[in-house]
Design an enzyme around this catalytic site. Structure first.
Site, mmCIF file in Angstrom:
data_model
loop_
_atom_site.group_PDB
_atom_site.id
_atom_site.type_symbol
_atom_site.label_atom_id
_atom_site.label_comp_id
_atom_site.label_asym_id
_atom_site.label_seq_id
_atom_site.Cartn_x
_atom_site.Cartn_y
_atom_site.Cartn_z
ATOM 1 N N GLY A 126 0.825 -1.203 0.000
ATOM 2 C CA GLY A 126 0.000 0.000 0.000
ATOM 3 C C GLY A 126 0.857 1.250 0.000
ATOM 4 O O GLY A 126 2.048 1.204 0.325
ATOM 5 N N CYS A 161 7.311 -0.323 6.281
ATOM 6 C CA CYS A 161 6.784 0.839 5.581
ATOM 7 C C CYS A 161 7.811 1.318 4.561
ATOM 8 O O CYS A 161 9.009 1.358 4.857
ATOM 9 C CB CYS A 161 6.504 1.935 6.607
ATOM 10 S SG CYS A 161 5.893 3.470 5.883
ATOM 11 N N LEU A 162 7.341 1.685 3.370
ATOM 12 C CA LEU A 162 8.254 2.187 2.333
ATOM 13 C C LEU A 162 8.933 3.485 2.772
ATOM 14 O O LEU A 162 9.988 3.831 2.233
ATOM 15 C CB LEU A 162 7.484 2.418 1.029
ATOM 16 C CG LEU A 162 6.906 1.157 0.371
ATOM 17 C CD1 LEU A 162 6.010 1.531 -0.804
ATOM 18 C CD2 LEU A 162 8.016 0.214 -0.073
ATOM 19 N N GLN A 217 2.993 10.083 1.625
ATOM 20 C CA GLN A 217 4.311 9.460 1.415
ATOM 21 C C GLN A 217 4.987 9.959 0.148
ATOM 22 O O GLN A 217 6.199 9.826 -0.002
ATOM 23 C CB GLN A 217 4.186 7.925 1.336
ATOM 24 C CG GLN A 217 3.807 7.270 2.649
ATOM 25 C CD GLN A 217 3.756 5.769 2.493
ATOM 26 O OE1 GLN A 217 2.743 5.222 2.076
ATOM 27 N NE2 GLN A 217 4.846 5.087 2.796
ATOM 28 N N HIS A 253 -1.406 6.909 7.898
ATOM 29 C CA HIS A 253 -0.530 7.883 7.223
ATOM 30 C C HIS A 253 -1.261 9.203 6.960
ATOM 31 O O HIS A 253 -0.650 10.274 6.982
ATOM 32 C CB HIS A 253 -0.051 7.346 5.863
ATOM 33 C CG HIS A 253 1.202 6.530 5.921
ATOM 34 N ND1 HIS A 253 2.403 7.025 6.389
ATOM 35 C CD2 HIS A 253 1.460 5.256 5.533
ATOM 36 C CE1 HIS A 253 3.331 6.082 6.284
ATOM 37 N NE2 HIS A 253 2.791 4.997 5.775
ATOM 38 N N HIS A 299 -2.779 0.755 8.285
ATOM 39 C CA HIS A 299 -1.466 1.402 8.153
ATOM 40 C C HIS A 299 -1.543 2.621 7.228
ATOM 41 O O HIS A 299 -1.045 3.700 7.559
ATOM 42 C CB HIS A 299 -0.487 0.349 7.623
ATOM 43 C CG HIS A 299 0.898 0.835 7.348
ATOM 44 N ND1 HIS A 299 2.010 0.328 8.004
ATOM 45 C CD2 HIS A 299 1.376 1.761 6.486
ATOM 46 C CE1 HIS A 299 3.093 0.942 7.546
ATOM 47 N NE2 HIS A 299 2.744 1.815 6.623
ATOM 48 N N GLU A 300 -2.199 2.443 6.072
ATOM 49 C CA GLU A 300 -2.236 3.538 5.089
ATOM 50 C C GLU A 300 -3.142 4.681 5.569
ATOM 51 O O GLU A 300 -2.822 5.855 5.366
ATOM 52 C CB GLU A 300 -2.703 3.027 3.718
ATOM 53 C CG GLU A 300 -1.849 1.918 3.109
ATOM 54 C CD GLU A 300 -0.366 2.205 3.077
ATOM 55 O OE1 GLU A 300 0.032 3.378 3.022
ATOM 56 O OE2 GLU A 300 0.417 1.234 3.128
HETATM 57 ZN ZN ZN Z 1 3.703 3.190 5.470
#
Ligand code: ZN
Length: 156
Positions: free
Chosen positions: A46, A89-90, A51, A135, A131-132
């Site tokens: 995701g 996480c990216l 981000q 953000h 998670h997303e």
């Molecule tokens: Zn993340």
């Protein structure tokens, strides 16, 4: 196809609150398209707009089987059960932590056609929805992790 730069923790943009999308404009369409390309290239599950430096309530999620969905103004409408597992996480490369999340999560959002959709995910997808959406409120999983894994644990 356009790849976007993924911001890394501690970039302050990752800690900001994202605004709702009021209309599905060409700009939002382009953002979603670029986010899907960026997610695929990064091999993530995701990705959330903050981000990539855009403070709007937009996420994309790889539901599996080649289906990648956009969720605009996503809201969690119900959850059930719980799961505890590793999360990454990216925006936090090279790290991994243990986070408790609901096992099943239903999200209501708009798609690119402006239609209201409801999607239910379990396990990895439920975790990804939470998670997303976090953000979008400037929350990183590292805030919620009961503990972070050591480099030795991450190798095994
Ligand atoms: Zn993340």
């Amino acid at each position: 196809m356009a790849l976007l730069h993924i911001l890394k923790d501690p970039d302050p943009t990752l800690r900001k609150h994202s605004r709702e999308v009021e209309a599905i404009t060409p700009r939002i369409r382009m953002l979603v398209s670029d986010m899907k390309d960026t997610l695929a290239k990064a091999r993530g599950v995701g990705l959330a707009a903050p981000q990539v430096g855009v403070l709007r309530r937009v996420i994309v999620v790889d539901m599996g089987g080649g289906r990648v969905v956009e969720l605009i103004n996503p809201v969690i409408v119900s959850t059930s059960g719980s799961q505890e597992g590793t999360e990454a996480c990216l925006s936090c490369p090279g790290r991994c932590g243990i986070v408790k999340r609901p096992n099943t999560v239903t999200v209501r959002a708009l798609n690119l056609r402006g239609e209201t959709v409801e999607l239910t995910g379990e396990e990895l997808i439920a975790r990804c929805f939470c998670h997303e959406i976090d953000h979008l409120d400037g929350i990183l999983y590292t805030d919620k992790a009961s503990r972070m894994l050591s480099p030795e644990e991450m190798e095994s």
